[in-house]
Design a protein around this motif. Structure first.
Motif, PDB file in Angstrom:
ATOM      1  N   SER A 110     101.897  56.645  -9.587  1.00  0.00           N
ATOM      2  CA  SER A 110     102.451  57.821  -8.907  1.00  0.00           C
ATOM      3  C   SER A 110     103.718  58.404  -9.514  1.00  0.00           C
ATOM      4  O   SER A 110     104.108  59.507  -9.140  1.00  0.00           O
ATOM      5  CB  SER A 110     102.717  57.478  -7.438  1.00  0.00           C
ATOM      6  N   VAL A 111     104.363  57.700 -10.427  1.00  0.00           N
ATOM      7  CA  VAL A 111     105.639  58.158 -10.988  1.00  0.00           C
ATOM      8  C   VAL A 111     105.539  58.149 -12.510  1.00  0.00           C
ATOM      9  O   VAL A 111     105.271  57.102 -13.097  1.00  0.00           O
ATOM     10  CB  VAL A 111     106.800  57.243 -10.525  1.00  0.00           C
ATOM     11  N   PRO A 112     105.745  59.298 -13.164  1.00  0.00           N
ATOM     12  CA  PRO A 112     105.595  59.321 -14.622  1.00  0.00           C
ATOM     13  C   PRO A 112     106.680  58.553 -15.373  1.00  0.00           C
ATOM     14  O   PRO A 112     106.411  57.947 -16.408  1.00  0.00           O
ATOM     15  CB  PRO A 112     105.630  60.805 -14.973  1.00  0.00           C
ATOM     16  N   ASP A 113     107.913  58.568 -14.856  1.00  0.00           N
ATOM     17  CA  ASP A 113     108.997  57.819 -15.492  1.00  0.00           C
ATOM     18  C   ASP A 113     110.079  57.546 -14.463  1.00  0.00           C
ATOM     19  O   ASP A 113     110.138  58.183 -13.419  1.00  0.00           O
ATOM     20  CB  ASP A 113     109.567  58.540 -16.711  1.00  0.00           C
ATOM     21  N   VAL A 114     110.910  56.559 -14.763  1.00  0.00           N
ATOM     22  CA  VAL A 114     111.985  56.162 -13.852  1.00  0.00           C
ATOM     23  C   VAL A 114     113.277  55.955 -14.620  1.00  0.00           C
ATOM     24  O   VAL A 114     113.265  55.668 -15.815  1.00  0.00           O
ATOM     25  CB  VAL A 114     111.647  54.863 -13.076  1.00  0.00           C
ATOM     26  N   ASP A 115     114.385  56.105 -13.905  1.00  0.00           N
ATOM     27  CA  ASP A 115     115.675  55.638 -14.387  1.00  0.00           C
ATOM     28  C   ASP A 115     115.784  54.220 -13.863  1.00  0.00           C
ATOM     29  O   ASP A 115     115.598  53.977 -12.661  1.00  0.00           O
ATOM     30  CB  ASP A 115     116.808  56.519 -13.861  1.00  0.00           C
ATOM     31  N   LEU A 116     116.058  53.273 -14.756  1.00  0.00           N
ATOM     32  CA  LEU A 116     115.928  51.859 -14.423  1.00  0.00           C
ATOM     33  C   LEU A 116     117.193  51.087 -14.766  1.00  0.00           C
ATOM     34  O   LEU A 116     117.745  51.222 -15.857  1.00  0.00           O
ATOM     35  CB  LEU A 116     114.734  51.287 -15.209  1.00  0.00           C
ATOM     36  N   TRP A 117     117.650  50.290 -13.801  1.00  0.00           N
ATOM     37  CA  TRP A 117     118.767  49.372 -13.988  1.00  0.00           C
ATOM     38  C   TRP A 117     118.286  47.961 -13.687  1.00  0.00           C
ATOM     39  O   TRP A 117     117.367  47.771 -12.882  1.00  0.00           O
ATOM     40  CB  TRP A 117     119.891  49.659 -13.002  1.00  0.00           C
ATOM     41  N   HIS A 118     118.938  46.962 -14.275  1.00  0.00           N
ATOM     42  CA  HIS A 118     118.713  45.557 -13.923  1.00  0.00           C
ATOM     43  C   HIS A 118     120.059  44.982 -13.538  1.00  0.00           C
ATOM     44  O   HIS A 118     120.976  44.922 -14.359  1.00  0.00           O
ATOM     45  CB  HIS A 118     118.102  44.788 -15.100  1.00  0.00           C
ATOM     46  N   MET A 119     120.184  44.624 -12.253  1.00  0.00           N
ATOM     47  CA  MET A 119     121.466  44.123 -11.744  1.00  0.00           C
ATOM     48  C   MET A 119     121.220  42.958 -10.799  1.00  0.00           C
ATOM     49  O   MET A 119     120.363  43.031  -9.915  1.00  0.00           O
ATOM     50  CB  MET A 119     122.198  45.235 -10.983  1.00  0.00           C
ATOM     51  N   ASP A 120     121.974  41.896 -11.004  1.00  0.00           N
ATOM     52  CA  ASP A 120     121.933  40.752 -10.097  1.00  0.00           C
ATOM     53  C   ASP A 120     120.508  40.248  -9.869  1.00  0.00           C
ATOM     54  O   ASP A 120     120.126  39.903  -8.754  1.00  0.00           O
ATOM     55  CB  ASP A 120     122.595  41.100  -8.749  1.00  0.00           C
ATOM     56  N   GLY A 121     119.705  40.229 -10.924  1.00  0.00           N
ATOM     57  CA  GLY A 121     118.348  39.707 -10.832  1.00  0.00           C
ATOM     58  C   GLY A 121     117.337  40.654 -10.212  1.00  0.00           C
ATOM     59  O   GLY A 121     116.202  40.261  -9.956  1.00  0.00           O
TER      60      GLY A 121
END
Length: 149
Positions: A110-121
Motif C-alpha cells: 500500500s505504500v510506495p516508499d517510506v521515510d525510515l528511522w531505526h531507534m532503540d531497536g
C-alpha cells in the motif's frame, strides 16, 4: 486527524507509538491498529478520487507536503535524518512466494516508499498509502520491532 493538524502534534503521536508496548494480540483503537510487533497509525486521509485530475494532483501534493513536514519534525526531534526506502520490491517478492512479516507485507502492498528511522531497536516508517491511484491517500506512521525484509 485532518490535514489541519500541525506536524508537531503528529510527531508527538508518533513518539508515543515509538515507546508504546506492542500488544500480544491484534487490537484497534481509533486510527491505530496494533499487533504483536507493530503499531500502524493513520494520521490523516484525503478523499477518494472523484475523477477530477486537478483534485487528485492537489490531494497528492497535500499528502506529500504533510509527510515531508512530519518527517522534518521527527528528524529535528530525534537529531537523525531518515533514510527514504522504496517498497516496490516487497510486492514483487511476495508475488514470487516470499512472505514478509507484518507490517512490512501491508506496507509493501500500500505504500510506495517510506521515510525510515531505526531507534532503540524499533523501526519507524512514515509514508503515504493509496495504491492504486484511484484510492484515498492516507498519511501513515508505522512502528515495528520487525526488521525490514
Amino acid at each position: 486527524m485532518t490535514f489541519s493538524v500541525p506536524a508537531a502534534d503528529r510527531a508527538t503521536a508518533v513518539e508515543e507509538l515509538r515507546t508504546r508496548a506492542f500488544p500480544a494480540q491484534r487490537v484497534r483503537t481509533g486510527t491505530v491498529a496494533s499487533g504483536p510487533a507493530h503499531h500502524w497509525a493513520e494520521l490523516s486521509r484525503t478523499p477518494v478520487w472523484d475523477g477530477d485530475v486537478a483534485d487528485r494532483a492537489a490531494a497528492d501534493e497535500r499528502a506529500a507536503a504533510e509527510r515531508l513536514a512530519l518527517s522534518r519534525e521527527l528528524a529535528a526531534r530525534w537529531e537523525a535524518e531518515p533514510q527514504t526506502v522504496g517498497l516496490g520490491s516487497l510486492a514483487l517478492r511476495e508475488a514470487e512466494g516470499e512472505e514478509p512479516a507484518e507490517p512490512w507485507r501491508l506496507l509493501g502492498r500500500s505504500v510506495p516508499d517510506v521515510d525510515l528511522w531505526h531507534m532503540d531497536g524499533r523501526w519507524i516508517a512514515i509514508g503515504v498509502s493509496g495504491l492504486p491511484a484511484d484510492h484515498e491517500r492516507v498519511l501513515v506512521a508505522v512502528v515495528t520491532g520487525a526488521d525490514p525484509p
